[in-house]
Every structure is written in structure tokens, then in C-alpha cells.
Design an enzyme around this catalytic site. Structure first.
Site, PDB file in Angstrom:
ATOM      1  N   ARG A  96       0.817  -1.194   0.000  1.00  0.00           N
ATOM      2  CA  ARG A  96       0.000   0.000   0.000  1.00  0.00           C
ATOM      3  C   ARG A  96       0.860   1.256   0.000  1.00  0.00           C
ATOM      4  NH1 ARG A  96      -4.526   0.198   4.488  1.00  0.00           N
ATOM      5  NH2 ARG A  96      -3.179  -1.536   5.070  1.00  0.00           N
ATOM      6  N   ASP A  98      -2.393  -5.111  11.283  1.00  0.00           N
ATOM      7  CA  ASP A  98      -2.550  -5.401   9.847  1.00  0.00           C
ATOM      8  C   ASP A  98      -1.982  -6.779   9.523  1.00  0.00           C
ATOM      9  OD1 ASP A  98      -3.334  -5.023   7.238  1.00  0.00           O
ATOM     10  OD2 ASP A  98      -1.696  -3.674   6.707  1.00  0.00           O
TER      11      ASP A  98
HETATM   12  P1  ADP Z   1       3.333  -2.280   2.491  1.00  0.00           P
HETATM   13  O1  ADP Z   1       3.362  -1.579   3.810  1.00  0.00           O
HETATM   14  O2  ADP Z   1       3.363  -1.329   1.352  1.00  0.00           O
HETATM   15  O3  ADP Z   1       2.212  -3.281   2.405  1.00  0.00           O
HETATM   16  P2  ADP Z   1       5.186  -4.475   2.961  1.00  0.00           P
HETATM   17  O4  ADP Z   1       6.210  -4.209   4.003  1.00  0.00           O
HETATM   18  O5  ADP Z   1       4.021  -5.321   3.368  1.00  0.00           O
HETATM   19  O6  ADP Z   1       4.714  -3.084   2.328  1.00  0.00           O
HETATM   20  O7  ADP Z   1       5.906  -5.144   1.693  1.00  0.00           O
HETATM   21  C1  ADP Z   1       5.181  -5.398   0.488  1.00  0.00           C
HETATM   22  C2  ADP Z   1       5.548  -6.762  -0.089  1.00  0.00           C
HETATM   23  O8  ADP Z   1       6.951  -6.812  -0.422  1.00  0.00           O
HETATM   24  C3  ADP Z   1       5.326  -7.945   0.863  1.00  0.00           C
HETATM   25  O9  ADP Z   1       4.006  -8.430   0.799  1.00  0.00           O
HETATM   26  C4  ADP Z   1       6.339  -8.952   0.345  1.00  0.00           C
HETATM   27  O10 ADP Z   1       5.811  -9.649  -0.763  1.00  0.00           O
HETATM   28  C5  ADP Z   1       7.496  -8.088  -0.131  1.00  0.00           C
HETATM   29  N1  ADP Z   1       8.535  -7.939   0.917  1.00  0.00           N
HETATM   30  C6  ADP Z   1       8.553  -7.001   1.887  1.00  0.00           C
HETATM   31  N2  ADP Z   1       9.631  -7.115   2.684  1.00  0.00           N
HETATM   32  C7  ADP Z   1      10.340  -8.162   2.209  1.00  0.00           C
HETATM   33  C8  ADP Z   1      11.578  -8.799   2.617  1.00  0.00           C
HETATM   34  N3  ADP Z   1      12.261  -8.359   3.676  1.00  0.00           N
HETATM   35  N4  ADP Z   1      12.009  -9.873   1.912  1.00  0.00           N
HETATM   36  C9  ADP Z   1      11.299 -10.316   0.840  1.00  0.00           C
HETATM   37  N5  ADP Z   1      10.135  -9.771   0.416  1.00  0.00           N
HETATM   38  C10 ADP Z   1       9.644  -8.697   1.079  1.00  0.00           C
HETATM   39 MG    MG Z   2       1.903  -1.573   5.398  1.00  0.00          MG
END
Ligand code: ADP
Ligand code: MG
Ligand code: MG
Length: 337
Positions: A47, A167
Site C-alpha cells: 500500500r 494489519d
Molecule cells: P506495504 O506496507 O506497502 O504493504 P510491505 O512491508 O508489506 O509493504 O511489503 C510489500 C511486499 O513486499 C510484501 O508483501 C512482500 O511480498 C514483499 N517484501 C517485503 N519485505 C520483504 C523482505 N524483507 N524480503 C522479501 N520480500 C519482502
Molecule cells: Mg503496510
């Protein structure tokens, strides 16, 4: 990264001026690390930002990038990661944060450990799992959540506030190579100081992902001032994620196909009204296949799910209880972590 971890360790011991609250390296070291990272390719989109695979001195790291428009989300997530005593094997490991201002634009970076298997959602979509793998995923997830929720009382640098995630979902959990989960995306979390009874920010209406919202959030009956009720909201979401994991478990034959919870009950991007109708009015919950009630460990797993997604939030189990019950299942089935 070993070097960074050592610095981090030393900073926890108070050898350096830290960034304030202590769970990260000193700010100068964080900035140095951040400026030595090269970006390889994009690996995820959520997001708030884009997540990249990055390289730092030959090691993989993940870089979550926020636009300046989302500066508050970046600040918040970094702040949570800097919580003293937060580090845990089942929470995403924080490495550094930096704001790179080149005069024209500002890039807000959050650097963490990289997990090549990606999110639990991606993992379960592409593979089915056996019973030991299912137990490892669920145990480690409950273990991470139990640590997040736990209030550790001690001297100021040895105490940890209770934290509600707000979340939790399969896209915000990552899978490690050892088959354990780490909980990620702490951008909506709130901290609670048990001693003083103070929430560190007002728990606002900006709650997580509609599909995973507990009934009391959907119908507006959540008491935002009561921290126990915020933990219970996480437990409801935990139940849905446990169901997603069990759904991909080979048990008496093949596994079910991957499905998001309520896939048959609401559209792919449900609004609050549609979700409220399904979960609060019709009181639907994800379907528990008949064969799950035939034998352990699925009998206990279905009981855990039911006891975590009760309509009554006070009746739900705690993460600690879920962890203990799964530990017993693992011992019985002789499954090691
Ligand atoms: P947002 O707050 O925008 O939802 P996230 O932190 O959930 O962002 O990260 C979005 C996506 O990126 C995750 O659902 C995952 O698929 C990928 N991702 C995030 N962090 C990592 C990580 N440390 N290693 C591998 N994939 C990651
Ligand atoms: Mg988030
Ligand atoms: Mg996310």
C-alpha cells in the site's frame, strides 16, 4: 551485516550514542549502511511503497521505499522497529533507516533482512506443505505475535512495551528458508506501556486490510482505548492466516488450492459493508473441510481457529496460548523447529 549486527549489539549495551530508543544501530552507522546499498530489482509492492532487493557488501537486504507523501508511514514503521527489545527470530529484522535528500526529491528507505521465499501469501500460492511444515509455520507465527504482544517489564533499557500489529495477513508475513515465519509490515502498529497505561499514538480508525478485520472493527464496536481489545483483533486475523496455512497442508490426500479467507463470500476487493454482512450479520467463517475433523493434529488446529475467531473478542485465545498448544502438537508428532 555481521558488522552491523555487532554495532547494533554494542549500541544496545550503551557503548554508542544510539538513535534514541535503542533497537537499531546509531543513526550515523545506519546512514552509512544505507548509502552503501545498491538496488537490484523490485520484489514487492504494497500500500505504501515498493520493496527492492538490494546488495550491501555482497549480502542481500530488502529496501522498502516510501514516497515523501507517505513520510508519516515511514516514520511510524521505523519508530516501531527501534523499540527496545523488539528483535526476535519471528519478527522481520531491522537493519537501517535513512532519508536521502538529493535537493530535488527525498527518498525514504527502510532496510531489513531479505527473505527470498517472499511473503507467506506468495509461498502458499506456489506450494503445498506437509504437516510438519504446517506446524512450523503456525508455531513460528504465533511465537512472533506472542513476542509482539508481550509487555516485558524491566529496567528502562531492558523492558519492552506491548505492541498490537493491526494489519496481520498472509501478505505481511514472510517465510524464512528454515520454514519459519517472520512478521513484517509494522506500519500500523501501536505500542502500549502497561505501567502507565499509555498508548504511544491514539489507535485510529485507520485499521488494516478490510478482508481481515475482526467483527468488532467491522461493526464499529471496538473499544480503541482498551489495549486488550487491540490484541484480540490481531488474534482474529491470526486465525484467518492459520486457516490459509492449513488449507495448503497435505492431510489425508492432497491439499486444498490456495484461497484467501472468505474468497467465496465477498468480492475480490470487499468494502466494509460487504465484509460486515458476511462476518457480522451472516456470521460466516472460513470453511473447515470435513477431513480435518478426523485426526490430529487437524482436530486441534480447527479448535484453535474457532477459538481465535469467536465473535466475542474477550473469548478469543491469546497468542501465547496458541503457541503453547502448537508446541504440544509438535512434541506429540516429534516435529522439530
Ligand atoms: P506495504 O506496507 O506497502 O504493504 P510491505 O512491508 O508489506 O509493504 O511489503 C510489500 C511486499 O513486499 C510484501 O508483501 C512482500 O511480498 C514483499 N517484501 C517485503 N519485505 C520483504 C523482505 N524483507 N524480503 C522479501 N520480500 C519482502
Ligand atoms: Mg503496510
Ligand atoms: Mg504490507
Amino acid at each position: 551485516l555481521e558488522e552491523a549486527r555487532l554495532e547494533n549489539h554494542l549500541s544496545l549495551l550503551g557503548e554508542y550514542t544510539t538513535s534514541g530508543s535503542g533497537s537499531g544501530c546509531p543513526l550515523l552507522i545506519q546512514r552509512t549502511i544505507a548509502r552503501q546499498v545498491t538496488l537490484v530489482n523490485i520484489i514487492g509492492k504494497g500500500r505504501y511503497g515498493e520493496v527492492y532487493l538490494g546488495r550491501w557488501h555482497g549480502e542481500n537486504v530488502a529496501v522498502k521505499m516510501f514516497s515523501t507523501r507517505d513520510e508519516d508511514s515511514w516514520k511510524r514503521e521505523v519508530e516501531i522497529y527501534q523499540t527496545v527489545m523488539l528483535r526476535h527470530e519471528n519478527l522481520l529484522g531491522f537493519i537501517a533507516a535513512d532519508n536521502k535528500d538529493n535537493g530535488l526529491t527525498t527518498q525514504l528507505w527502510l532496510i531489513t533482512d531479505y527473505h527470498e521465499l517472499g511473503s507467506l501469501f506468495d509461498f502458499l500460492t506456489s506450494t503445498s506443505i506437509d504437516v510438519p511444515a504446517m506446524l512450523r509455520l503456525v508455531f513460528s507465527l504465533a511465537n512472533g505475535l506472542a513476542h509482539l504482544h508481550m509487555d516485558i517489564l524491566g529496567t528502562s533499557d531492558r523492558s519492552k512495551p506491548a505492541i498490537a500489529h493491526r494489519d496481520l495477513k498472509s501478505k505481511n508475513v514472510l517465510v524464512k528458508r528454515n520454514g519459519q515465519c517472520v512478521i513484517a509490515d509494522l506500519g500500523l502498529a501501536v505500542r502500549y506501556e502497561g505501567k502507565t497505561g499509555i498508548l504511544d499514538i491514539p489507535a485510529n480508525e485507520k485499521f488494516g486490510t478490510i478482508r481481515y478485520l475482526a467483527p468488532e472493527v467491522l461493526d464499529g464496536n471496538l473499544n480503541l482505548k482498551n489495549f486488550e481489545s487491540l490484541k484480540a483483533v490481531d488474534i482474529y486475523a491470526l486465525a484467518l492466516v492459520m486457516w490459509e496455512i492449513c488449507h495448503r497442508c497435505q492431510f489425508y490426500g492432497s491439499a486444498e488450492d490456495f484461497e484467501l479467507p472468505y474468497a467465496h463470500d465477498v468480492p475480490s476487493e470487499p468494502d466494509m459493508g460487504q465484509m460486515r454482512e458476511a462476518v457480522c450479520v451472516q456470521k460466516k467463517r472460513p470453511t473447515l473441510p470435513n477431513r480435518w475433523s478426523s485426526r490430529e493434529p487437524m482436530i486441534t488446529m480447527t479448535r484453535l481457529m474457532r477459538e481465535c475467531w469467536y465473535s466475542s473478542s474477550q473469548a478469543r485465545l491469546t497468542a501465547l496460548r496458541v503457541r503453547k498448544t502448537i508446541a504440544t502438537l509438535m512434541a506429540t508428532a516429534d516435529v522439530k523447529l
